[in-house]
Design an enzyme around this catalytic site. Structure first.
Site, short mmCIF file in Angstrom:
data_model
loop_
_atom_site.label_atom_id
_atom_site.label_comp_id
_atom_site.label_asym_id
_atom_site.label_seq_id
_atom_site.Cartn_x
_atom_site.Cartn_y
_atom_site.Cartn_z
N GLU A 64 0.82 -1.20 0.00
CA GLU A 64 0.00 0.00 0.00
C GLU A 64 0.87 1.27 0.00
O GLU A 64 0.68 2.16 -0.81
CB GLU A 64 -0.89 -0.02 1.25
N ASP A 65 1.81 1.33 0.93
CA ASP A 65 2.58 2.57 1.11
C ASP A 65 3.77 2.68 0.17
O ASP A 65 4.15 3.77 -0.23
CB ASP A 65 3.12 2.65 2.54
#
Ligand code: MN
Length: 443
Positions: A76-77
């Site tokens: 995600e990041d």
């Protein structure tokens, strides 16, 4: 701040050296990926996955789940691809991380459609692998613990989402420690003033209570010793949200709620639960109609205990929960409690199997109805079998629920509308009548 050394101490207790080595590799990779990234609080980002992993280590989750906990935010990041995770850590770990990342993209909104869809995604992920939801709950718990650095509107949005989605799921899975903490944290952010007021009142009342608690504790302990039952007796503190909910739902005053004392007796064997019960009933008079045998008939989330309320010194009601050490573990961490105790074939424990069956039944309903609103009714009523309320942005909704014992799932009758005030409260029907009503409504 969480460190890998600290985590290792916990993992060494139950992982093999080769498993530990793999977890360490996952940590190194995650640390490298998150390098330079900071949390809102100013801490290095890696402190978050580490803290999440520590929560999972307390449940003694397996090596793959631990690796997923450490890696849960790298896709995600940091845009790490699933293929890379497969290559480095294997397909299982990669699919756990992938599942977690997909849950992250869910934005919970108040609209029924969106919420139903979100619940559906959560349930699907759980049905595929319960470990996903365990790591997700640990993730949410740490985010809630560190919510302080967020702007007020974000605090409220996250807290409401926690109360509506994560709290009921934690409860349904029997993860009671997390359930209580998530509820308490959400309450403090949603109603800071009420929370502060209650906290002050509880602190002030604690002094007066101590004398009563000590007195009960002493007489119970010595009576059990005299009866030859090895037992651990503890006083139970009510959560602030628990007090608040009781005051509101049962229209009680603060002192009426606080005037009830709670104790837990953990004994060494199944048989001694009942011996201890008899012993306590001869020490203080039991209140009629308050005895419940959740050992013979466990709650849906696996919870087992004997419950009884006695008339203690000064005529105060005293609630007791009596259980074995094993039952206590399940009472605290539910479906996560027996993670390590799989049998030789590695099959799931009874509780895990029942959880799967429950998820399947919900997903079947979803397939059959295809209607988001109706599905959501089922999910919510099922997640709140004891007829407590669900927070919605505008109001609270009460729903009675009927349970069919022994079938492993609960039958519910969807109430589309708020019940009139005079019908709400303790009037939920149980037993055969409610079961028939539920069946009728399902046709
Ligand atoms: Mn996270």
């Amino acid at each position: 701040m969480a460190t890998f050394t600290h985590l290792t101490l916990k993992l060494e207790e139950y992982l093999t050296p080769s498993e530990l080595k793999k977890v360490k590799e996952a940590y190194r990779f995650s640390d490298e990926m998150h390098l330079g990234q900071m949390r809102k609080s100013g801490e290095p980002y890696i402190s978050h996955p580490l803290a999440v992993a520590e929560i999972c280590a307390d449940w003694k989750l397996d090596a793959q789940a631990m690796m997923a906990a450490l890696l849960h935010d790298v896709m995600e990041d940091q845009g790490v691809k699933k293929e890379e995770l497969i290559e480095r850590f294997g397909a299982q770990v990669a699919s756990l991380v992938d599942g977690l990342s997909k849950l992250d993209k869910i934005e919970f909104q108040s609209q029924i459609e969106a919420q139903a869809e979100n619940f559906r995604k959560m349930l699907l992920a759980m049905a595929r692998d319960v470990r996903v939801i365990l790591v997700k709950l640990a993730d949410r718990l740490h985010n809630m613990r560190t919510l302080g650095s967020m702007p007020p509107d974000k605090k409220r949005r996250i807290s409401r989402e926690t109360m509506e989605v994560y709290v009921p799921i934690a409860h349904r899975l029997g993860l009671n420690n997390i359930y209580r903490e998530l509820q308490e944290l959400s309450f403090s952010h949603l109603y800071p003033l009420r929370h502060r007021t209650l906290l002050k009142a509880v602190k002030a009342a604690r002094g007066n209570r101590r004398e009563v608690v000590t007195k009960i504790l002493e007489s119970v302990t010595s009576t059990l010793i005299a009866a030859g039952i090895p037992a651990q007796v503890d006083g139970r503190e009510k959560t602030l949200f628990g007090i608040y909910r009781k005051m509101r739902n049962k229209h009680l005053s603060f002192s009426q709620v606080l005037d009830v004392y709670g104790f837990r007796v953990v004994v060494d064997s199944f048989a001694n639960c009942y011996v201890a019960l008899g012993t306590l009933h001869s020490l203080f008079k039991p209140m009629p109609g308050k005895f419940k045998d959740y050992i013979a008939i466990p709650k849906l989330n696996g919870y087992q205990s004997l419950h009884t309320t006695l008339i203690g010194p000064y005529g105060t009601p005293v609630e007791f929960q009596i259980r074995t050490q094993d039952m206590h573990r399940v009472a605290e961490s539910g479906v996560a409690a027996h993670w390590l105790y799989k049998d030789d074939e590695g099959s799931l424990t009874d509780l895990q199997q029942r959880t799967h069956a429950w998820l399947q039944s919900l997903l079947d309903i979803q397939k059959q109805t295809g209607d988001s609103a109706e599905f959501l009714e089922h999910v919510k009523v099922d997640l709140f079998p004891d007829s407590v309320y669900v927070f919605t942005p505008k109001s609270k909704i009460h729903r009675p629920a009927a349970r069919r014992h022994g079938a492993g799932f609960c039958l519910q009758h969807p109430h589309r509308h708020r019940r009139p005030d005079h019908l709400r409260g303790d009037q939920s029907r149980t037993g055969a009548a409610a079961y028939r009503t539920a069946q009728r409504r399902h046709r």
